[in-house]
Design a protein around this motif. Structure first.
Motif, mmCIF file in Angstrom:
data_model
loop_
_atom_site.group_PDB
_atom_site.id
_atom_site.type_symbol
_atom_site.label_atom_id
_atom_site.label_comp_id
_atom_site.label_asym_id
_atom_site.label_seq_id
_atom_site.Cartn_x
_atom_site.Cartn_y
_atom_site.Cartn_z
ATOM 1 N N PRO A 125 0.820 -1.228 0.000
ATOM 2 C CA PRO A 125 0.000 0.000 0.000
ATOM 3 C C PRO A 125 0.844 1.264 0.000
ATOM 4 N N ARG A 126 0.271 2.332 -0.572
ATOM 5 C CA ARG A 126 0.948 3.635 -0.589
ATOM 6 C C ARG A 126 1.260 4.108 0.827
ATOM 7 N N SER A 127 0.377 3.746 1.769
ATOM 8 C CA SER A 127 0.544 4.166 3.165
ATOM 9 C C SER A 127 1.403 3.180 3.948
ATOM 10 N N PHE A 128 2.242 2.444 3.254
ATOM 11 C CA PHE A 128 3.039 1.373 3.863
ATOM 12 C C PHE A 128 3.751 1.791 5.142
ATOM 13 N N ALA A 129 4.349 2.968 5.156
ATOM 14 C CA ALA A 129 5.168 3.397 6.297
ATOM 15 C C ALA A 129 4.342 3.727 7.529
ATOM 16 N N THR A 130 3.048 4.006 7.350
ATOM 17 C CA THR A 130 2.241 4.480 8.484
ATOM 18 C C THR A 130 1.073 3.568 8.843
ATOM 19 N N VAL A 131 0.751 2.590 8.017
ATOM 20 C CA VAL A 131 -0.394 1.726 8.299
ATOM 21 C C VAL A 131 -0.165 0.947 9.599
ATOM 22 N N ASN A 132 -1.208 0.842 10.424
ATOM 23 C CA ASN A 132 -1.065 0.135 11.706
ATOM 24 C C ASN A 132 -1.791 -1.209 11.675
ATOM 25 N N ASN A 133 -1.646 -1.972 12.750
ATOM 26 C CA ASN A 133 -2.201 -3.328 12.775
ATOM 27 C C ASN A 133 -3.722 -3.348 12.720
ATOM 28 N N GLU A 134 -4.364 -2.338 13.314
ATOM 29 C CA GLU A 134 -5.823 -2.285 13.269
ATOM 30 C C GLU A 134 -6.295 -2.129 11.822
ATOM 31 N N GLU A 135 -5.596 -1.300 11.063
ATOM 32 C CA GLU A 135 -5.950 -1.117 9.654
ATOM 33 C C GLU A 135 -5.694 -2.393 8.859
ATOM 34 N N ILE A 136 -4.580 -3.058 9.147
ATOM 35 C CA ILE A 136 -4.285 -4.325 8.465
ATOM 36 C C ILE A 136 -5.392 -5.337 8.738
ATOM 37 N N THR A 137 -5.824 -5.429 9.986
ATOM 38 C CA THR A 137 -6.898 -6.360 10.343
ATOM 39 C C THR A 137 -8.160 -6.048 9.542
ATOM 40 N N SER A 138 -8.518 -4.777 9.469
ATOM 41 C CA SER A 138 -9.701 -4.365 8.725
ATOM 42 C C SER A 138 -9.570 -4.708 7.242
ATOM 43 N N TRP A 139 -8.405 -4.428 6.667
ATOM 44 C CA TRP A 139 -8.186 -4.717 5.246
ATOM 45 C C TRP A 139 -8.293 -6.212 4.960
ATOM 46 N N MET A 140 -7.724 -7.031 5.845
ATOM 47 C CA MET A 140 -7.793 -8.479 5.647
ATOM 48 C C MET A 140 -9.237 -8.958 5.720
#
Length: 425
Positions: free
Chosen positions: A244-259
């Motif tokens: 993702p473009r936001s690779f450097a700032t994405v957090n685990n909560e966002e990763i969970t939501s995306w998955m």
């Protein structure tokens, strides 16, 4: 899944034998344990029952839990307490990143206590969790909770895109590319997404190529071909939009939501995340998430073994604590086979390899065999040394510079080595 009988939870593991070894235990009334809120929950609440109940009955002692929801707050309090002339903290939970020589010296060497009241089957603990807790040959903590990384994937998206399960690192990278696409409604799906603030996540991939930041004995190898190739590959994936473009700032909560929403196909996260991802109430892909140990590069298969990255908590006794025999007795109870199983059924990551073979745990964790194999071969992200935290931050800073295209991977890792070397003393 059946709850463990609370009456038989610790039979033959702690309690009676230890009380005989330490007659003064029965006179003590309360121990104070300092840790995270989840430590208390996993020790006392859930399908596995209360892992402390039998110990409390046998010792006649209670437990005063002092807990925080933030790891930094826990260690700030604990490391302040252990420097005082005396502390009211009897048992502390210590994260491996803080179990560095400077800190370990503030905790009681356990060898003498172990001679008086032995630890049940010490060989059962994963080897990669024991070695970092030793200082000058003495053990200063007992591992009780771990999180070992895996590659977690959405098998529904693999089927949708006609992607087979990768058997080599090269196939994994190709799979990530094929799993990156835009849906008809404009939704972008990323082939791979993970948080970029943990060295362990980068090393999960780098070790597939024989790369690492440092060896267990403290040698800097970040600028060698394996690590450089891994970061070069990630930089290419970022440029291609696989990450993702936001690779450097994405957090685990966002990763969970995306998955859960099907916006990311694969991630690097601990096995335990499978429970959350597979929650059918959180998205339409419940039950379709599986785990895989990232495969080695084709030219290394059969030659180099993959070492999964692991983070873990240990129980330790402050040197300035007042009730050390009783504290050790509690540690023995919680880390016994029965205690480990009870806490595992309550959601804890079991640090004993044998726990994963228990039928109750297998029923609760379909991925138990995979996690057991990973744990047995696991290794922490950086070896324990006093400036480990600063070194970690430097590695992350330079790694992100490489992945984001700010620096060539070789230059970034050369710079990382140059900056970390003075920290090794």
């Amino acid at each position: 899944m059946h709850a463990i009988s609370r009456r038989t939870l610790l039979t033959g593991t702690a309690g009676t034998a230890a009380l005989a070894a330490f007659p003064s235990l029965a006179q003590a009334k309360t121990l104070t344990a300092l840790g995270h809120r989840v430590h208390q929950t996993c020790a006392t609440t859930g399908p596995g029952g209360d892992a402390t109940e039998a110990w409390r009955q046998q010792s006649g002692a209670g437990i005063n839990w002092v807990t925080f929801g933030d790891n930094n707050a826990i260690h700030e309090r604990l490391l302040r307490e252990v420097t005082l002339g005396e502390t009211s903290i009897d048992v502390g939970y210590l994260l491996n990143g803080r179990a560095v020589p400077r800190n370990l010296r503030l905790f009681e060497p356990l060898d003498g206590l172990m001679k008086e009241a032995a630890l049940e089957s010490p060989e059962d603990f994963a080897p990669g969790l024991i070695a970092p807790l030793k200082l000058d040959g003495a053990l200063h903590g007992i591992p009780v909770r771990h999180a070992t990384n895996a590659l977690i994937y959405n098998e529904a998206l693999l089927e949708e895109r006609g992607v087979k399960l990768p058997a080599t690192f090269e196939e994994l990278i190709e799979a990530a590319r094929k799993l990156t696409f835009k849906r008809d409604d404009g939704t972008q799906v990323y082939g791979l997404a993970f948080t970029a603030v943990f060295a362990s996540n980068f090393l999960t991939l780098a070790r597939c190529l024989g790369g690492d930041y440092m060896t267990p004995d403290g040698k800097l190898v970040a600028a060698e071909p394996g690590m450089v190739k891994a970061l070069t590959t990630l930089a290419e994936l970022y440029k291609a939009g696989v990450l993702p473009r936001s690779f450097a700032t994405v957090n685990n909560e966002e990763i969970t939501s995306w998955m859960q929403q099907g916006r990311a196909a694969m991630t690097i996260n601990p096995f335990a995340r499978l429970v959350t991802y597979n929650d059918a109430s959180k998205g339409k892909y419940g039950g379709r998430f599986k785990s895989l140990l990232p495969p080695m590069a084709s030219d290394l298969i059969g030659k180099v073994s993959f070492a999964p990255t692991v983070e873990y908590w240990s129980l330790a006794i402050p040197k300035n604590a007042k009730q050390k025999p009783l504290s050790w007795d509690l540690i023995r109870a919680l880390s016994s086979k029965a205690g480990t199983k009870a806490m595992a059924l309550n959601g804890n990551g079991p640090t004993r390899v044998s726990t994963y073979a228990d039928p109750a745990l297998i029923a609760a964790m379909p991925y138990a065999a995979d996690e057991a194999a990973a744990l047995k071969a696991s290794r922490i992200h950086l070896p324990a040394f006093d400036e480990q935290a600063r070194a970690h931050d430097i590695f992350i800073e330079e790694t992100q510079a490489a992945v984001l295209g700010i620096k060539p991977a070789q230059q970034a890792m050369d710079d990382a080595v140059k900056r970390v070397k003075p920290l090794l003393g």
